[in-house]
Design a protein around this motif. Structure first.
Motif, short mmCIF file in Angstrom:
data_model
loop_
_atom_site.label_atom_id
_atom_site.label_comp_id
_atom_site.label_asym_id
_atom_site.label_seq_id
_atom_site.Cartn_x
_atom_site.Cartn_y
_atom_site.Cartn_z
N ARG A 69 -5.63 6.63 4.43
CA ARG A 69 -5.11 6.68 3.97
C ARG A 69 -4.83 5.64 2.66
NH1 ARG A 69 0.35 6.56 5.98
NH2 ARG A 69 1.36 7.34 4.04
N ASP B 279 -4.30 6.20 9.12
CA ASP B 279 -3.37 4.99 8.18
C ASP B 279 -4.65 4.37 7.22
OD1 ASP B 279 -0.72 5.14 8.35
OD2 ASP B 279 -1.07 3.34 9.18
N MET C 109 0.86 -1.44 0.09
CA MET C 109 -0.03 -0.09 -0.40
C MET C 109 0.94 1.20 -0.19
SD MET C 109 -3.25 -0.98 0.74
CE MET C 109 -3.93 0.47 0.49
N ARG C 110 2.14 1.32 -0.25
CA ARG C 110 2.96 2.24 0.82
C ARG C 110 2.46 2.65 1.60
NH1 ARG C 110 4.76 4.50 -5.22
NH2 ARG C 110 5.40 5.99 -3.69
N LEU C 111 2.21 3.07 2.55
CA LEU C 111 1.58 3.56 4.14
C LEU C 111 2.26 4.70 4.32
CD1 LEU C 111 -2.23 1.90 5.27
CD2 LEU C 111 -1.10 4.36 4.10
N ASN C 112 3.84 3.57 4.96
CA ASN C 112 4.90 4.57 5.58
C ASN C 112 5.63 5.13 4.84
OD1 ASN C 112 6.81 4.43 7.23
ND2 ASN C 112 6.15 2.99 8.19
#
Lengths: 337, 287
Positions: free
Chosen positions: B183, B180, A72-75
């Motif tokens: 997002r 999160d 998800m490329r969340l970080n």
């Protein structure tokens, strides 16, 4: 099981033969820079087809949740390399802005704790509809769609509860809302990161049943991340076992449970308590998994492996494919990676 | 202010009037009365309150002058009513202005890269280390003594505490799983801030605002007293208290009336903050 079929036609036919919806090749994730950099996920490759449910299992710290976050490329602090292909689009190569547009539209995610994954100040209706509103759908249309998705996910009295706030919902209902939020944008791939860990067993079963039928009817590719082997057996078509940042074995669910090939998988399955078994018979794997800083050379499992050979301490085993099974272990031959 | 109360407290299900307890209505009515006084007070007040009438100086409370007259022979009650505009509206305006600056600064620090956060937070450290009254005094003196320069000076010096508090809370809110989650649904960073992070971080400020209005009221009075804020014959409450101090032993009313106005305002806004905070949390709302 849901008896009302999804109102929307499946995006893709639910077959396993088609080209995989989610194709991950050589995914590596690291944190930090230079000598302080630490690699949490190392050269992971797998594919999930339309309508297929694949489980990614492993202990805490094995890198399974990091893999999900990387997809998800969340970080923003993660350095992700490799290829994550969804419908001809490589997520790793996208700009931040393009990635924001893909989230919710081509890849959705359900988080572990339904208690805290909803905004406490926003009504359920607004939260479910948010993905559509972001994409310019009118408020009324988004609301209608939200209602339909909530109905399909069997949220009781959904129409009157659109105006309710998260604290008025039970854990199981909240998780349905979270799933509705992830599904309303009609993503092709859904990542479920321990979606039922925080729920009690009966609610767990109902939520998994819903996810199962949604994936069947929509042709949704589901990547389920869990450490619960019981859930895996009932839900997934295929299982991938992760250890110390790498996938060490993957197979269809029946053969994996019937004849695990990697010594770690064997140990993992042996460690599941059974009601017809005395406590003394419960196996455990000696030692503890290595941290990302203390991974031993060679196969990362070799210090805990009863069958470790000389080569296991020197070379990381290559992934060998036999039938449906893929396993990275020197016992099964093959060279080093 | 009264309109804000209604919106913030509107329950999700439609009803004619939101449910409020008796003491909550009392607080709303007091605040509404104060705001009304600030809006129309000066227009209603007799023109005599700006002219001295030495012959009638320091007259005790009577049917004609309910709270007596001050050392210039002006009606104290009407001066308090007229002074609400300068005191209260200026205080509210100052708090609104520096809160906007504080919110912008905190958002920039939360959204921006780490170095920007460092620069901004060291900036607020410096701002907090300087005594606010003295800096405001300097600003006001540089801009020329008037109520406007007092307002500008306090708006420019009041924001660091707001920025610091909000930035800390926003950082904590950013750690919440639902951020999160949002997002993961494709919410852009700017929208994430406005619709999820900021609303979930404002609690801390709503309580602070009520207290801030009191503080501002008093600092504004101090500035007026020193001579860089409201200028005579302006009926600013703080200035009235300062002026009445010297005759307090013989004419208590000249100090008591503006003092009571400050106290009532302080208490009403303090309660208003509490009520707003409780109402913002949907799980505390009564249905």
């Amino acid at each position: 099981m849901v008896d009302t079929p999804f109102a929307n036609a499946p995006l893709v036919p639910a077959t396993n033969d088609a080209a995989p919806l989610l194709d991950v090749r050589g995914l590596s994730v690291s944190f930090g820079h230079g000598p302080a950099a630490v690699r949490l996920v190392d050269n992971v490759s797998f594919a999930v087809g339309a309508g297929e449910r694949v489980a990614l299992v492993g202990e805490s710290g094995s890198g399974k949740s990091v893999t999900a976050q990387a997809l998800m490329r969340l970080n923003p602090h993660m350095q992700v390399s490799g290829v994550v292909q969804i419908g001809g689009c490589n997520l790793v190569a996208l700009s931040d802005k393009e990635m924001t547009a893909e989230r919710g539209a081509s890849i959705g995610m359900v988080f572990q704790d339904p208690m805290s994954s909803l905004d406490p100040l926003m009504t359920i209706g607004d939260q479910v509809a948010e993905t559509l509103r972001l994409r310019g759908v009118s408020a009324a249309a988004a609301r209608a769609r939200a209602l339909r998705v909530l109905d399909e996910l069997r949220v009781d009295r959904a129409a009157e509860r659109l105006a309710a706030y998260p604290h008025e919902f039970s854990g199981g209902m909240r998780q349905r809302v979270v799933i509705a939020m992830a599904l309303i944008g009609e993503p092709k791939v859904l990542i479920a990161d321990e979606p039922t860990t925080a729920l009690d067993v009966r609610v767990q079963e109902r939520v998994l049943d819903l996810l199962y039928s949604v994936s069947k009817e929509r042709g949704l590719a589901v990547l389920l991340i869990t450490h619960d082997m019981g859930i895996v057996a009932g839900f997934a078509d295929r299982v991938m076992v992760m250890y110390a940042g790498r996938i060490i074995e993957q197979n269809d669910v029946e053969p994996l449970f019937a004849s695990p090939r990697h010594p770690y998988t064997q140990g993992l399955l042996g460690a599941i308590p059974r009601i017809d078994q005395k406590r003394e018979q419960l196996q455990s794997i000696p030692g503890a998994p290595p941290t990302p800083f203390t991974r031993p050379p060679g196969c990362h499992f070799n210090p805990r492996c009863a069958m470790a050979m000389e080569i296991c301490r020197k070379d990381y085993p290559a992934m060998i494919e036999t039938g449906s099974a893929r396993v990275a272990c020197h016992i099964h031959g093959g060279g080093h990676a | 202010m009264a309109a804000r109360v209604e919106t913030a407290a509107a329950p999700a299900r439609r009803r004619l009037l939101p449910y409020f307890a008796l003491h909550e209505w009392l607080v709303f009515l007091t605040v509404a009365f104060l705001v009304l006084m600030a809006l129309v007070g000066p227009a209603l007040a007799p023109s005599g309150i700006y002219r001295s009438n030495i012959l009638n100086a320091l007259a005790p409370p009577s049917a004609e002058h309910w709270f007596g007259t001050d050392d210039q022979g002006r009606d104290v009650l009407w001066r308090v009513v007229a002074g609400a505009q300068i005191s209260l509206l200026s205080s509210i305006l100052i708090v609104v202005l520096y809160s906007l600056i504080g919110v912008a600064v905190a958002t920039a620090a939360t959204l921006g890269p780490r170095w920007l956060d460092e620069v901004i937070m060291r900036g607020t450290d410096i701002g907090l280390a300087l005594p606010g009254l003295v800096v405001a005094l300097g600003f006001a003196a540089a801009l020329g003594p008037s109520i406007q320069s007092g307002i500008i000076a306090m708006a420019l010096t009041g924001w660091p505490m707001t920025a610091r508090l909000l930035r800390t809370t926003m950082r904590q809110t950013m750690e919440q799983p639902f951020v999160d989650g949002a997002r993961a649904l494709g919410v852009s960073p700017a929208r994430l801030m406005l619709t999820h992070v900021l609303p979930n971080s404002l609690d801390v400020l709503i309580v602070k605002w009520a207290g801030d209005i009191n503080n501002t009221l008093l600092i504004l009075a101090s500035l007026s007293f020193i001579g860089v804020g409201a200028q005579p014959p302006s009926p600013e409450w703080g200035a009235m208290i300062s002026a009445g101090r010297s005759t307090m032993s013989t004419a208590w009313w000249a100090v008591a009336a503006p003092g009571a106005a400050v106290a009532v305002t302080a208490i009403a806004f303090g309660f208003l903050g509490d009520i707003l905070q409780a109402r913002r949390d949907p799980s505390l709302r009564k249905r």
